[in-house]
Design a protein around this motif. Structure first.
Motif, PDB file in Angstrom:
ATOM      1  N   ASN A 123      38.270  35.645  -3.488  1.00 53.49           N
ATOM      2  CA  ASN A 123      39.732  35.745  -3.459  1.00 53.49           C
ATOM      3  C   ASN A 123      40.286  37.100  -3.034  1.00 53.49           C
ATOM      4  OD1 ASN A 123      39.969  33.062  -4.533  1.00 53.49           O
ATOM      5  ND2 ASN A 123      39.456  33.908  -6.545  1.00 53.49           N
ATOM      6  N   ASP A 124      39.471  38.140  -3.009  1.00 52.95           N
ATOM      7  CA  ASP A 124      39.981  39.459  -2.667  1.00 52.95           C
ATOM      8  C   ASP A 124      39.897  39.679  -1.161  1.00 52.95           C
ATOM      9  OD1 ASP A 124      40.637  42.217  -4.255  1.00 52.95           O
ATOM     10  OD2 ASP A 124      39.680  42.599  -2.319  1.00 52.95           O
ATOM     11  N   ARG A 125      41.033  39.690  -0.511  1.00 51.78           N
ATOM     12  CA  ARG A 125      41.055  39.794   0.961  1.00 51.78           C
ATOM     13  C   ARG A 125      40.581  41.171   1.424  1.00 51.78           C
ATOM     14  NH1 ARG A 125      46.860  39.160   2.337  1.00 51.78           N
ATOM     15  NH2 ARG A 125      47.048  40.259   0.350  1.00 51.78           N
TER      16      ARG A 125
ATOM     17  N   LYS B 198      36.708  41.195   1.337  1.00 49.34           N
ATOM     18  CA  LYS B 198      36.155  40.364   2.408  1.00 49.34           C
ATOM     19  C   LYS B 198      36.320  41.022   3.777  1.00 49.34           C
ATOM     20  CE  LYS B 198      38.253  36.457   1.180  1.00 49.34           C
ATOM     21  NZ  LYS B 198      38.612  35.010   1.154  1.00 49.34           N
ATOM     22  N   ALA B 199      37.497  41.580   4.022  1.00 52.47           N
ATOM     23  CA  ALA B 199      37.741  42.210   5.321  1.00 52.47           C
ATOM     24  C   ALA B 199      36.837  43.416   5.516  1.00 52.47           C
ATOM     25  CB  ALA B 199      39.207  42.613   5.422  1.00 52.47           C
TER      26      ALA B 199
ATOM     27  N   LYS C 157      31.214  34.780   9.238  1.00 50.77           N
ATOM     28  CA  LYS C 157      31.881  33.767   8.415  1.00 50.77           C
ATOM     29  C   LYS C 157      30.950  32.594   8.144  1.00 50.77           C
ATOM     30  CE  LYS C 157      35.962  30.812   8.141  1.00 50.77           C
ATOM     31  NZ  LYS C 157      37.227  30.383   8.829  1.00 50.77           N
TER      32      LYS C 157
ATOM     33  N   ASP D 298      42.852  41.759   9.750  1.00 59.07           N
ATOM     34  CA  ASP D 298      42.850  41.345   8.350  1.00 59.07           C
ATOM     35  C   ASP D 298      43.145  42.515   7.420  1.00 59.07           C
ATOM     36  OD1 ASP D 298      42.272  38.754   9.062  1.00 59.07           O
ATOM     37  OD2 ASP D 298      40.107  38.982   8.819  1.00 59.07           O
TER      38      ASP D 298
ATOM     39  N   VAL E 298      46.378  43.055   4.745  1.00 60.28           N
ATOM     40  CA  VAL E 298      46.141  43.386   3.336  1.00 60.28           C
ATOM     41  C   VAL E 298      46.820  44.702   2.973  1.00 60.28           C
ATOM     42  CG1 VAL E 298      44.399  43.988   1.628  1.00 60.28           C
ATOM     43  CG2 VAL E 298      43.969  42.121   3.211  1.00 60.28           C
TER      44      VAL E 298
ATOM     45  N   ALA F 156      51.093  39.607  -3.506  1.00 59.49           N
ATOM     46  CA  ALA F 156      49.707  39.604  -3.016  1.00 59.49           C
ATOM     47  C   ALA F 156      49.147  41.022  -3.042  1.00 59.49           C
ATOM     48  CB  ALA F 156      49.643  39.039  -1.599  1.00 59.49           C
TER      49      ALA F 156
ATOM     50  N   GLU G 237      45.618  42.684  -5.038  1.00 51.65           N
ATOM     51  CA  GLU G 237      44.595  43.529  -4.421  1.00 51.65           C
ATOM     52  C   GLU G 237      44.541  44.889  -5.114  1.00 51.65           C
ATOM     53  OE1 GLU G 237      42.759  42.171  -2.013  1.00 51.65           O
ATOM     54  OE2 GLU G 237      43.991  40.367  -1.910  1.00 51.65           O
TER      55      GLU G 237
END
Length: 508
Positions: A97-99, A102-103, A138, A186, A190, A216, A220
């Motif tokens: 869930n943490d963008r 992940k980015a 991905k 991305d 964020v 959002a 984060e």
């Protein structure tokens, strides 16, 4: 066959088990009978319910039980730490869930992978370039594979004595990766959300100019370590939040990303890496998320083992009960972090003047080599028998921390994670800390362990292990009765029939 289950929190016995401890004390101090006592200590990835289930199974009869003779007193310590719940919940949430995580992970695995592959096509098909594409990354993350980036480790193992990334400098990383991070779409989205939240939170005079999603951004922001938050919010020269003053959170994250990549390459060059994927995950967590994924909880858990032997702790009361008869046969079994508790137990007994011998049996011990060596310095003569069951390094690296299907989170065992992320010397993190249960530190040359104290402790422990035969039993081996284990996972030793039979052989 008396069985006692004692539950603790912060070293203190639960009220519900006070009577059980008193009954145990009376049995241990009764005259006219020889005493045989087994003390069992579960690991850190075990919650209370699971620990109680293991105690009930081991203390019964059957293939996966100890089938202990009637004259053995069995004591099971259920020490609640919260580590398992914190680790599983927070780190899975982080990668799912943490963008930001992940980015950043995608850009780092692509950049480090490019330097390692260097034009090779290992595992990627003929004609493939040296860079992992976003699509490939991905696909790897969502594949359900337990080792989604194994091709990078294969390429690393196949590289020459001078791997292609050997000459990558910090300046190269800053110029190449830094530029990539600044332009990453991305990360841009964020950090726009994070900037908007910081502007709202600090009542910034220009907050109306920030158009990201502040809710959002808060999610984060809340996940990163306190030190990162403090850096972002600290007042700059004009009084605004520092992150907003110097171009937004993206500026800070570029610096963090470059630091992470630099440390990954340093570890790869020095032989202190834990595989490419695991090392990147460790370094991202250390730089941005250490508190969230369990670092502080692991420290609290190791302190909890010590607190059991404080004035009001259960450990001292247990030692007092056991001190009535020096002829007591005592077997202490410690699984994973239970070996930390067991080490504290032996040393606390020494301080209390106990001279009766203790047999130690460890399963995948998570105790730090330096701590175990310190105990040996003081009371090695109290150890009657010693044996530990561990996995070969190949199995340790392939043992997915959170279980099969979660290799995208972290592809190796708890011991690798603890060694790479959770151990400290004072306030400084110790990377690739030697742990007793890691074959990596037992079977190879230790020239690459450059910290003098760690190297000396490791040499002492290896000498102790080699002093008598069969002190180290590696899983998937069957050398004979009492020397067998087939566990292929860190948590699987206590429900592996061969390992359990080996433990039970001590009680015959």
């Amino acid at each position: 066959m008396p069985i006692t289950v004692l539950r603790t929190k912060n070293g203190i016995l639960d009220e519900q088990d006070v009577t059980s401890l008193e009954d145990l004390r009376q049995r241990l101090t009764a005259s006219g009978k020889s005493r045989k006592v087994m003390l069992y200590l579960h690991g850190g990835l075990v919650d209370q319910s699971s620990a109680e289930t293991v105690a009930a199974r081991l203390s019964s009869n059957g293939e996966l039980a100890l089938n202990a003779p009637e004259d053995w007193e069995q004591i099971y310590i259920v020490w609640r730490t919260g580590f398992s719940e914190t680790l599983r919940t927070n780190w899975t949430d982080l990668l799912d869930n943490d963008r930001l995580y992940k980015a950043l992970f995608k850009r780092l695995i692509a950049y480090v992978g490019e330097k390692i592959l260097a034009g090779e096509s290992i595992g990627r098909g003929a004609g493939a370039g040296s860079q992992l594409t976003d699509r490939e990354i991905k696909k790897a993350i969502t594949s359900g594979s337990d080792a989604p980036f194994r091709q990078l480790d294969d390429a690393l193992a196949a590289s020459s004595a001078r791997p292609p990334f050997q000459d990558v400098s910090d300046r190269d990383i800053e110029a190449e990766l830094g530029a990539t991070l600044e332009k990453d779409r991305d990360l841009g989205i964020v950090t726009s959300d994070i900037n908007t939240y910081i502007a709202e939170k600090t009542n910034d005079r220009s907050r109306a100019a920030f158009t990201g999603d502040d809710k959002a951004g808060k999610r984060e922001f809340d996940r990163v370590s306190d030190s990162v938050k403090a850096d972002w919010e600290a007042a700059g020269p004009s009084g605004r939040a520092q992150a907003l003053e110097r171009g937004g959170a993206i500026f800070s994250l570029v610096i963090h990303g470059v630091k992470i990549a630099s440390r990954v390459f340093q570890r790869l060059r020095a032989g202190r890496d834990h595989g490419v994927h695991a090392t990147i995950a460790e370094e991202i967590a250390a730089e941005l998320y250490g508190d969230l994924i369990g670092s502080s909880v692991w420290e609290m858990m190791t302190n909890d083992a010590v607190e059991h032997f404080s004035k009001s702790g259960l450990g001292g009361k247990l030692l007092e009960a056991l001190s009535s008869d020096p002829s007591t046969s005592l077997l202490v079994v410690g699984h994973s972090a239970g070996s930390i508790w067991a080490t504290e137990f032996v040393e606390a007994g020494h301080r209390a003047g106990h001279t009766s011998p203790v047999s130690l049996l460890f399963l995948a011990p998570a105790v730090r080599v330096k701590r175990f060596a310190s105990m040996l310095d003081k009371c090695q003569n109290r150890i009657d028998k010693f044996q530990m069951f561990v996995m070969e390094d190949e199995l340790e690296r392939a043992d997915v921390l959170l279980g099969s299907g979660y290799g995208y989170v972290y592809p190796s065992s708890l011991l690798y994670l603890v060694s790479g992320l959770f151990e400290h010397d004072g306030s400084s993190r110790l990377v690739d800390a030697p742990l007793l249960g890691m074959s990596r530190f037992l079977s190879q040359s230790i020239e690459w362990v450059t910290e003098p104290d760690e190297a000396a402790s490791l040499a002492k422990v290896r000498e102790f292990l080699a002093a008598k035969p069969d002190r180290v039993i590696r899983s998937e081996t069957t050398p004979g009765s009492g020397l067998q284990s087939r566990s292929r996972t860190h948590g699987g030793f206590d429900d592996d029939a061969d390992t359990i039979a080996s433990i039970a052989s001590y009680m015959l």
